[in-house]
Write a protein that holds these residues in place. Structure first.
Motif, PDB file in Angstrom:
ATOM      1  N   ILE A  32     -19.586   9.419  10.494  1.00 32.82           N
ATOM      2  CA  ILE A  32     -18.119   9.509  10.476  1.00 32.82           C
ATOM      3  C   ILE A  32     -17.563  10.088  11.776  1.00 32.82           C
ATOM      4  CG2 ILE A  32     -16.155  10.681   9.397  1.00 32.82           C
ATOM      5  CD1 ILE A  32     -17.440  10.215   6.698  1.00 32.82           C
ATOM      6  N   PRO A  33     -18.015  11.268  12.239  1.00 39.52           N
ATOM      7  CA  PRO A  33     -17.458  11.783  13.497  1.00 39.52           C
ATOM      8  C   PRO A  33     -17.968  11.065  14.737  1.00 39.52           C
ATOM      9  CG  PRO A  33     -19.134  13.278  12.667  1.00 39.52           C
ATOM     10  CD  PRO A  33     -18.916  12.252  11.599  1.00 39.52           C
ATOM     11  N   PHE A  34     -19.245  10.636  14.738  1.00 36.42           N
ATOM     12  CA  PHE A  34     -19.803  10.050  15.956  1.00 36.42           C
ATOM     13  C   PHE A  34     -19.390   8.604  16.187  1.00 36.42           C
ATOM     14  CE2 PHE A  34     -22.736  13.691  15.648  1.00 36.42           C
ATOM     15  CZ  PHE A  34     -22.644  14.158  16.949  1.00 36.42           C
ATOM     16  N   THR A  35     -18.965   7.905  15.141  1.00 35.11           N
ATOM     17  CA  THR A  35     -18.386   6.575  15.340  1.00 35.11           C
ATOM     18  C   THR A  35     -16.869   6.670  15.378  1.00 35.11           C
ATOM     19  OG1 THR A  35     -18.255   6.073  12.961  1.00 35.11           O
ATOM     20  CG2 THR A  35     -20.296   5.481  14.105  1.00 35.11           C
ATOM     21  N   PHE A  36     -16.371   7.868  15.133  1.00 32.31           N
ATOM     22  CA  PHE A  36     -14.928   8.152  15.063  1.00 32.31           C
ATOM     23  C   PHE A  36     -14.256   7.191  14.091  1.00 32.31           C
ATOM     24  CE2 PHE A  36     -10.719   9.311  16.857  1.00 32.31           C
ATOM     25  CZ  PHE A  36     -10.905  10.679  16.905  1.00 32.31           C
ATOM     26  N   SER A  37     -14.931   6.958  12.965  1.00 36.09           N
ATOM     27  CA  SER A  37     -14.419   6.033  11.964  1.00 36.09           C
ATOM     28  C   SER A  37     -14.905   6.461  10.580  1.00 36.09           C
ATOM     29  CB  SER A  37     -14.869   4.606  12.248  1.00 36.09           C
ATOM     30  OG  SER A  37     -14.568   3.744  11.168  1.00 36.09           O
ATOM     31  N   ILE A  38     -13.979   6.843   9.721  1.00 44.37           N
ATOM     32  CA  ILE A  38     -14.340   7.217   8.358  1.00 44.37           C
ATOM     33  C   ILE A  38     -14.912   6.022   7.611  1.00 44.37           C
ATOM     34  CG2 ILE A  38     -13.401   7.993   6.139  1.00 44.37           C
ATOM     35  CD1 ILE A  38     -11.382   9.670   7.715  1.00 44.37           C
ATOM     36  N   ALA A  39     -14.304   4.866   7.805  1.00 44.51           N
ATOM     37  CA  ALA A  39     -14.756   3.657   7.121  1.00 44.51           C
ATOM     38  C   ALA A  39     -16.194   3.314   7.485  1.00 44.51           C
ATOM     39  CB  ALA A  39     -13.838   2.483   7.446  1.00 44.51           C
ATOM     40  N   THR A  40     -16.491   3.336   8.772  1.00 44.66           N
ATOM     41  CA  THR A  40     -17.845   3.009   9.225  1.00 44.66           C
ATOM     42  C   THR A  40     -18.858   4.004   8.690  1.00 44.66           C
ATOM     43  OG1 THR A  40     -16.990   2.008  11.258  1.00 44.66           O
ATOM     44  CG2 THR A  40     -19.306   2.651  11.250  1.00 44.66           C
ATOM     45  N   GLY A  41     -18.502   5.276   8.721  1.00 41.88           N
ATOM     46  CA  GLY A  41     -19.411   6.299   8.216  1.00 41.88           C
ATOM     47  C   GLY A  41     -19.711   6.134   6.746  1.00 41.88           C
TER      48      GLY A  41
ATOM     49  N   ALA B 294     -17.549  16.184   3.715  1.00 39.25           N
ATOM     50  CA  ALA B 294     -17.996  16.967   4.871  1.00 39.25           C
ATOM     51  C   ALA B 294     -17.856  16.165   6.165  1.00 39.25           C
ATOM     52  CB  ALA B 294     -19.446  17.393   4.686  1.00 39.25           C
ATOM     53  N   GLY B 295     -18.146  14.866   6.108  1.00 41.56           N
ATOM     54  CA  GLY B 295     -18.008  14.017   7.292  1.00 41.56           C
ATOM     55  C   GLY B 295     -16.567  13.948   7.756  1.00 41.56           C
ATOM     56  N   ILE B 296     -15.654  13.834   6.807  1.00 44.05           N
ATOM     57  CA  ILE B 296     -14.232  13.838   7.160  1.00 44.05           C
ATOM     58  C   ILE B 296     -13.859  15.197   7.753  1.00 44.05           C
ATOM     59  CG2 ILE B 296     -11.890  13.736   6.205  1.00 44.05           C
ATOM     60  CD1 ILE B 296     -12.909  11.699   4.185  1.00 44.05           C
TER      61      ILE B 296
ATOM     62  N   SER C 223      -8.046   5.800  13.564  1.00 46.69           N
ATOM     63  CA  SER C 223      -8.960   4.684  13.315  1.00 46.69           C
ATOM     64  C   SER C 223      -8.218   3.394  12.996  1.00 46.69           C
ATOM     65  CB  SER C 223      -9.927   5.019  12.167  1.00 46.69           C
ATOM     66  OG  SER C 223     -10.803   6.060  12.523  1.00 46.69           O
ATOM     67  N   VAL C 224      -7.393   3.434  11.956  1.00 49.94           N
ATOM     68  CA  VAL C 224      -6.746   2.209  11.478  1.00 49.94           C
ATOM     69  C   VAL C 224      -5.702   1.683  12.451  1.00 49.94           C
ATOM     70  CG1 VAL C 224      -5.323   1.225   9.651  1.00 49.94           C
ATOM     71  CG2 VAL C 224      -7.167   2.793   9.076  1.00 49.94           C
ATOM     72  N   VAL C 225      -4.791   2.518  12.883  1.00 49.08           N
ATOM     73  CA  VAL C 225      -3.722   2.051  13.771  1.00 49.08           C
ATOM     74  C   VAL C 225      -4.277   1.487  15.089  1.00 49.08           C
ATOM     75  CG1 VAL C 225      -1.691   2.736  15.098  1.00 49.08           C
ATOM     76  CG2 VAL C 225      -1.948   3.504  12.732  1.00 49.08           C
ATOM     77  N   PRO C 226      -5.218   2.169  15.762  1.00 52.99           N
ATOM     78  CA  PRO C 226      -5.807   1.557  16.969  1.00 52.99           C
ATOM     79  C   PRO C 226      -6.514   0.241  16.655  1.00 52.99           C
ATOM     80  CG  PRO C 226      -6.254   3.899  16.939  1.00 52.99           C
ATOM     81  CD  PRO C 226      -5.680   3.564  15.586  1.00 52.99           C
ATOM     82  N   MET C 227      -7.173   0.162  15.491  1.00 49.20           N
ATOM     83  CA  MET C 227      -7.863  -1.062  15.094  1.00 49.20           C
ATOM     84  C   MET C 227      -6.874  -2.219  14.913  1.00 49.20           C
ATOM     85  SD  MET C 227     -10.143  -1.654  11.648  1.00 49.20           S
ATOM     86  CE  MET C 227     -10.738   0.042  11.786  1.00 49.20           C
ATOM     87  N   LEU C 228      -5.646  -1.865  14.521  1.00 49.60           N
ATOM     88  CA  LEU C 228      -4.613  -2.869  14.290  1.00 49.60           C
ATOM     89  C   LEU C 228      -3.712  -3.056  15.507  1.00 49.60           C
ATOM     90  CD1 LEU C 228      -3.582  -1.871  10.639  1.00 49.60           C
ATOM     91  CD2 LEU C 228      -5.162  -3.663  11.372  1.00 49.60           C
ATOM     92  N   GLY C 229      -4.201  -2.657  16.657  1.00 49.59           N
ATOM     93  CA  GLY C 229      -3.439  -2.854  17.890  1.00 49.59           C
ATOM     94  C   GLY C 229      -2.222  -1.968  18.005  1.00 49.59           C
ATOM     95  N   GLY C 230      -2.253  -0.807  17.346  1.00 47.87           N
ATOM     96  CA  GLY C 230      -1.137   0.124  17.429  1.00 47.87           C
ATOM     97  C   GLY C 230      -0.032  -0.150  16.428  1.00 47.87           C
TER      98      GLY C 230
END
Length: 435
Positions: free
Chosen positions: A387-396, A143-145, A94-101
């Motif tokens: 969490i799993p369907f947005t593939f983002s813990i933060a968003t969930g 559980a979401g994680i 989540s984080v690394v792709p969000m930060l352009g790798g």
């Protein structure tokens, strides 16, 4: 020698906690076997972020050793630490792709989250933050994680693959990697049900051995001198992590680590009988200082958030009651540094069952949610699904907290919404609106 033994006995209060040195050593080995899988799993996950696998292996061992030794020597608790499952996935996927790798920037965020955690741990704010998050949301986040980890594990095993029409679909179960992953998961469950120490590690090593025999992987050796830590050591981008746009990332690292640590500490302490008459964990402040310090040190070494492990209960069951248990576990993590070639030879499908198994364990807390109460269950379900369907813990987490505040406010329970929770929900709402 006798004088030294007497000082050790006195410092760790072996008699007061009803334990012996031999029992503590056995407990330390037991805890290590229960969580040693992380030295293989963590590098494979962070490799997806573009990080050097060998360097991450060393960072994982050192961060686990530092945090666990500090927990034993400073807090005198039988609790081990290592880079956290779930948090490493959030970091890499989540984080690394969000930060352009840019994993260096992500490590900077982890570092600052550890410093904030340290500041909170030294004040009464730690109790306020723990109390602000509803129990239903704490369980839903965990559980979401877990579902997030399961999705990653299924993908690594080739059991689930992407599809342009249906988003995901069943993979090729006839592939050797998928077959071995399924077999490994079943064996892991059986061993765990029979309470075999180190069930996860045993399966990972067994699958690696089978993969080597089938020519699916290659291990040139098993033991060697530790690889270089240079590719990740002190490579974190601290200046960049101070950017205003990264506040949410730092906060999510902090929130998840804080909740995970608090929950683990309380659960393990209760199991070990280390809850005082006031209902609080003996040494909570020192334990959280040890945990938060390990997070920042781990980021400096080159790994995602280091946190306390619920697998510490394995050592508790073996009789561990003092920091000596943690010290033994920490020393064993240092010994792991000399097994880098073995860790590098572990194929993705060998670690996939561990991710799915840990996910199953993380789902157990859902039974504690009051499902008939819509004001609790609906926000929890939103977190669990998002969490799993947005593939983002933060968003969930954000969507779940926003739903909780809005739903309870409209349902007439404004007074039961902690002010800090309202602030958190507003911050997440602003972040979602601006992204």
């Amino acid at each position: 020698m006798m004088a030294f033994a007497a000082r050790v006995t006195s410092y760790f209060d072996l008699a007061g906690r009803g334990t012996t040195l031999r029992r503590e050593v056995v407990a330390g080995v037991t805890t290590f076997l229960a969580m040693a899988y992380i030295v293989a799993v963590n590098p494979s996950i962070l490799a997806a972020a573009g990080m050097d696998v060998s360097a991450v292996f060393v960072a994982t061992c050192l961060a686990a050793a530092f945090g666990t030794l500090m927990m034993g020597l400073y807090a005198n608790l039988p609790i081990a630490q290592a880079p956290g499952m779930g948090l490493n996935a959030y970091f890499a996927f989540s984080v690394v792709p969000m930060l352009g790798g840019d994993w260096r920037l992500a490590l900077g965020c982890v570092f600052f989250s550890g410093l904030l955690f340290l500041a909170i741990s030294a004040t009464r704010l730690r109790e306020d933050l723990i109390n602000a998050i509803p129990a239903s949301q704490k369980q839903a986040i965990a559980a979401g994680i877990g579902l997030f980890l399961a999705l990653i594990g299924l993908s690594k095993a080739g059991i689930v693959t992407g599809d342009p029409n249906t988003l995901v679909k069943l993979g090729d179960l006839g592939a050797m990697g998928a077959l071995l992953a399924v077999l490994g998961f079943l064996v892991m469950c059986v061993l765990a049900a029979r309470k075999v120490p180190g069930a996860i590690l045993i399966v990972i090593l067994a699958l690696t051995a089978i993969a080597a025999l089938l020519g699916l992987t290659e291990a040139k050796s098993i033991v060697s001198f530790p690889p270089s830590l240079a590719p990740t050591f002190a490579e974190l981008d601290l200046a960049g992590a101070l950017g205003i746009g990264l506040v949410t990332i730092i906060f999510v690292f902090l929130l998840v680590d804080f909740l995970d640590t608090a929950g683990t500490l309380v659960a393990v302490a209760a199991r070990a009988g280390l809850i005082g008459e006031d209902g609080k964990l003996i040494g909570m402040r020192k334990a959280m200082i040890a945990d938060s310090s390990a997070t920042s040190v781990g980021a400096l070494l080159g790994t995602s958030t280091t946190t306390s492990y619920i697998e510490s209960t394995a050592g508790i069951e073996a009789g561990g009651r003092t920091g000596i248990t943690a010290i033994v576990t920490g020393l064993l993590f240092l010994a792991c540094l000399f097994f880098a070639p073995l860790a590098a030879a572990i194929p993705p499908f060998a670690t996939a069952p561990a991710l799915i198994f840990v996910a199953c364990l993380m789902l157990q807390g859902l039974s504690q949610i009051d499902w008939p109460d819509m004001r609790e269950s609906v926000p929890a379900a939103v977190t669990l699904i998002a969490i799993p369907f947005t593939f983002s813990i933060a968003t969930g987490i954000g969507l779940g907290l926003i739903t909780y505040v809005v739903l309870n406010a409209l349902a007439g329970r404004v007074r039961q919404i902690h002010p800090a929770l309202a602030v958190l929900a507003a911050a997440f709402l602003l972040k979602l609106a601006l992204q």
